[in-house]
Design a protein around this motif. Structure first.
Motif, PDB file in Angstrom:
ATOM      1  N   PRO A  30      75.633 -23.714  69.250  1.00 42.19           N
ATOM      2  CA  PRO A  30      74.525 -24.310  68.488  1.00 42.19           C
ATOM      3  C   PRO A  30      74.976 -25.500  67.652  1.00 42.19           C
ATOM      4  O   PRO A  30      76.025 -25.455  66.998  1.00 42.19           O
ATOM      5  CB  PRO A  30      74.056 -23.148  67.601  1.00 42.19           C
ATOM      6  CG  PRO A  30      74.476 -21.913  68.331  1.00 42.19           C
ATOM      7  CD  PRO A  30      75.772 -22.269  69.007  1.00 42.19           C
ATOM      8  N   GLN A  31      74.191 -26.567  67.688  1.00 43.00           N
ATOM      9  CA  GLN A  31      74.501 -27.785  66.958  1.00 43.00           C
ATOM     10  C   GLN A  31      73.309 -28.203  66.105  1.00 43.00           C
ATOM     11  O   GLN A  31      72.211 -27.690  66.271  1.00 43.00           O
ATOM     12  CB  GLN A  31      74.811 -28.922  67.933  1.00 43.00           C
ATOM     13  CG  GLN A  31      75.920 -28.645  68.921  1.00 43.00           C
ATOM     14  CD  GLN A  31      76.038 -29.792  69.908  1.00 43.00           C
ATOM     15  OE1 GLN A  31      76.252 -30.942  69.543  1.00 43.00           O
ATOM     16  NE2 GLN A  31      75.875 -29.476  71.179  1.00 43.00           N
ATOM     17  N   ILE A  32      73.540 -29.155  65.233  1.00 39.58           N
ATOM     18  CA  ILE A  32      72.449 -29.774  64.500  1.00 39.58           C
ATOM     19  C   ILE A  32      71.606 -30.550  65.515  1.00 39.58           C
ATOM     20  O   ILE A  32      72.120 -31.414  66.225  1.00 39.58           O
ATOM     21  CB  ILE A  32      72.973 -30.705  63.398  1.00 39.58           C
ATOM     22  CG1 ILE A  32      73.791 -29.909  62.379  1.00 39.58           C
ATOM     23  CG2 ILE A  32      71.815 -31.429  62.697  1.00 39.58           C
ATOM     24  CD1 ILE A  32      74.521 -30.784  61.367  1.00 39.58           C
ATOM     25  N   GLY A  33      70.322 -30.281  65.571  1.00 41.44           N
ATOM     26  CA  GLY A  33      69.471 -30.837  66.630  1.00 41.44           C
ATOM     27  C   GLY A  33      68.972 -32.239  66.353  1.00 41.44           C
ATOM     28  O   GLY A  33      67.785 -32.531  66.588  1.00 41.44           O
ATOM     29  N   CYS A  34      69.846 -33.090  65.880  1.00 41.36           N
ATOM     30  CA  CYS A  34      69.475 -34.478  65.581  1.00 41.36           C
ATOM     31  C   CYS A  34      69.449 -35.300  66.869  1.00 41.36           C
ATOM     32  O   CYS A  34      70.384 -35.245  67.671  1.00 41.36           O
ATOM     33  CB  CYS A  34      70.469 -35.080  64.594  1.00 41.36           C
ATOM     34  SG  CYS A  34      70.237 -36.827  64.254  1.00 41.36           S
ATOM     35  N   HIS A  74      61.955 -32.044  62.303  1.00 38.32           N
ATOM     36  CA  HIS A  74      61.709 -31.181  61.144  1.00 38.32           C
ATOM     37  C   HIS A  74      62.985 -30.441  60.706  1.00 38.32           C
ATOM     38  O   HIS A  74      62.957 -29.250  60.389  1.00 38.32           O
ATOM     39  CB  HIS A  74      60.587 -30.172  61.440  1.00 38.32           C
ATOM     40  CG  HIS A  74      59.324 -30.823  61.919  1.00 38.32           C
ATOM     41  ND1 HIS A  74      58.526 -31.608  61.100  1.00 38.32           N
ATOM     42  CD2 HIS A  74      58.735 -30.839  63.145  1.00 38.32           C
ATOM     43  CE1 HIS A  74      57.501 -32.061  61.789  1.00 38.32           C
ATOM     44  NE2 HIS A  74      57.600 -31.625  63.035  1.00 38.32           N
ATOM     45  N   LEU A  75      64.082 -31.178  60.694  1.00 41.44           N
ATOM     46  CA  LEU A  75      65.359 -30.598  60.280  1.00 41.44           C
ATOM     47  C   LEU A  75      65.416 -30.447  58.758  1.00 41.44           C
ATOM     48  O   LEU A  75      64.921 -31.315  58.028  1.00 41.44           O
ATOM     49  CB  LEU A  75      66.517 -31.480  60.746  1.00 41.44           C
ATOM     50  CG  LEU A  75      66.701 -31.655  62.253  1.00 41.44           C
ATOM     51  CD1 LEU A  75      67.806 -32.677  62.533  1.00 41.44           C
ATOM     52  CD2 LEU A  75      67.033 -30.324  62.905  1.00 41.44           C
ATOM     53  N   PRO A  76      66.063 -29.384  58.267  1.00 43.36           N
ATOM     54  CA  PRO A  76      66.272 -29.228  56.819  1.00 43.36           C
ATOM     55  C   PRO A  76      67.447 -30.110  56.375  1.00 43.36           C
ATOM     56  O   PRO A  76      68.537 -29.619  56.064  1.00 43.36           O
ATOM     57  CB  PRO A  76      66.581 -27.740  56.671  1.00 43.36           C
ATOM     58  CG  PRO A  76      67.238 -27.370  57.969  1.00 43.36           C
ATOM     59  CD  PRO A  76      66.549 -28.222  59.029  1.00 43.36           C
ATOM     60  N   ILE A  77      67.223 -31.399  56.347  1.00 39.58           N
ATOM     61  CA  ILE A  77      68.320 -32.358  56.186  1.00 39.58           C
ATOM     62  C   ILE A  77      69.049 -32.186  54.860  1.00 39.58           C
ATOM     63  O   ILE A  77      70.282 -32.316  54.804  1.00 39.58           O
ATOM     64  CB  ILE A  77      67.792 -33.796  56.353  1.00 39.58           C
ATOM     65  CG1 ILE A  77      67.272 -33.998  57.778  1.00 39.58           C
ATOM     66  CG2 ILE A  77      68.892 -34.816  56.041  1.00 39.58           C
ATOM     67  CD1 ILE A  77      66.622 -35.356  58.025  1.00 39.58           C
ATOM     68  N   ILE A  78      68.327 -31.888  53.810  1.00 37.36           N
ATOM     69  CA  ILE A  78      68.988 -31.748  52.503  1.00 37.36           C
ATOM     70  C   ILE A  78      70.044 -30.642  52.553  1.00 37.36           C
ATOM     71  O   ILE A  78      71.190 -30.841  52.128  1.00 37.36           O
ATOM     72  CB  ILE A  78      67.947 -31.470  51.398  1.00 37.36           C
ATOM     73  CG1 ILE A  78      67.039 -32.689  51.217  1.00 37.36           C
ATOM     74  CG2 ILE A  78      68.633 -31.123  50.081  1.00 37.36           C
ATOM     75  CD1 ILE A  78      65.845 -32.436  50.306  1.00 37.36           C
TER      76      ILE A  78
END
Length: 373
Positions: free
Chosen positions: A287-291, A357-361
């Motif tokens: 699993p990765q950050i889905g950017c 809609h990533l929780p970027i913070i």
């Protein structure tokens, strides 16, 4: 005179990870490894000014130069730009290397670790022309560079310096599509220009020498007696244009395994290449950050953080289980004007425009823990 690829052995002995006892190189074991390597018909040794705090070049004199005729082996070393503060430092370092090794000359000499963050310094101190002068003086036989930068930079350097005879890059099956290392793209550039390649990190610092049991079993099903490391070497050695593959061997058993792999080298079959591809896919299925790098988040960031590139560095650390290259990439971003992950003020602008809609913070807090430490 261009380098004669036919004279270069497929297996090179990298002298960066030599056996140590406390803080000192284990001279006796190095001698045994050198003797086994030479007896098997291989003769290319790779060192550098900074390896093991300078001990590597000194060990060259003791384990190789004093024990073998100079024409029996080839020796490479490198000029480190981070040690150069003025043009005079080029000759000072070079003469120190000749003194340390006692070699008289270097068969191959490289500008060490060219990357996006240091190419201007290499140009500022006129290191390419300096290298050519050393070749004209007979102190270098062949001149090139090792590389850790972007594909775009590699093309630019090669356009500016057609005199370069070879290039050393990091390449292995795990890094082929690595978005930071970009081994595959670097290989394609060099291959298209017919530039001989020396390969470093074919086993990714030992990472590819031992895998999860279920992945090792896929390799063992086809070649039950072969080491897991041999698959990594055979992947690289099967690529056209690869001149020499470096292995930073620490123990005699590693040396013997590599000798076994390269003495009667067998390129990967189509079936074996398919298994390598399958193992790679499973290894990287984490699993990765889905950017998606749409960069909508960047324009309004008050701290000018290059958010997608920060996530790219984090994903690379996660997938490839390494810190040095992603952190170097990240620090290069900061040097180029990006804010640090720790600069995030949690204003929420980025989250308001993110299509994923990533929780970027929260993700930036995690990135800071990994990259700003």
């Amino acid at each position: 005179m261009s380098i004669d690829v036919s004279t270069m052995p497929k297996l090179g002995f990298g002298l960066m990870r030599l056996p140590m006892t406390d803080d000192k190189i284990d001279h006796a074991e190095v001698c045994r490894m050198v003797d086994a390597y030479m007896a098997s018909g291989f003769n290319y040794f790779d060192t550098a000014y900074v390896y093991i705090g300078g001990q590597s070049e000194t060990e060259v004199k003791e384990a190789i130069v004093k024990r073998y005729p100079r024409d029996a082996f080839m020796l490479a070393s490198k000029l480190p730009i981070w040690e150069i503060k003025c043009k005079e430092d080029r000759d000072r370092i070079f003469e120190e290397q000749l003194e340390r090794t006692g070699a008289g000359y270097f068969d191959l000499y490289l500008l060490h670790s060219i990357e996006d963050g240091n190419i201007e310094s290499y140009n500022q101190y006129d290191c390419f022309n300096w290298g050519i002068r050393k070749k004209e003086e007979g102190k270098i036989k062949h001149f090139g560079f090792s590389f850790h930068g972007s594909p775009e930079l590699l093309s630019s350097v090669l356009d500016a310096h057609p005199e370069v005879e070879f290039v050393q890059i990091q390449l292995n099956y795990a890094d082929w599509e690595n978005p930071v290392v970009q081994s595959g793209k670097l290989y394609e550039i060099l291959s298209s220009r017919h530039i001989p390649m020396i390969i470093m990190e074919p086993v990714k610092g030992g990472t590819l020498a031992g895998l999860k049991p279920e992945l090792e079993e896929k390799f063992k099903a086809l070649r039950k007696n072969d080491s897991i490391a041999s698959w990594a070497f055979r992947f690289v050695g099967s690529l056209p244009g690869v001149m020499t593959i470096l292995s930073g061997m620490t123990h005699e058993d590693q040396m013997q395994d590599n000798i076994n792999t390269f003495t009667h080298f067998e390129p990967l079959t189509d079936e074996e290449r398919a298994v390598v591809d399958e193992v790679t896919r499973i290894m990287l299925d984490i699993p990765q950050i889905g950017c998606t790098s749409c960069r909508y988040c960047c324009d309004g960031c008050p701290m000018h953080i290059s958010i997608p590139d920060v996530f790219r560095a984090v994903n690379t650390m996660t997938l490839y289980n390494e810190e040095f290259r992603p952190k170097a990439f990240y620090n290069g971003l900061v040097s180029s004007g990006s804010g640090r992950a720790s600069d995030c003020i949690a204003c929420g602008q980025c989250e308001s425009v993110c299509p994923q809609h990533l929780p970027i913070i929260d993700l930036m807090k995690g990135a800071s823990e990994k990259l700003d430490a």
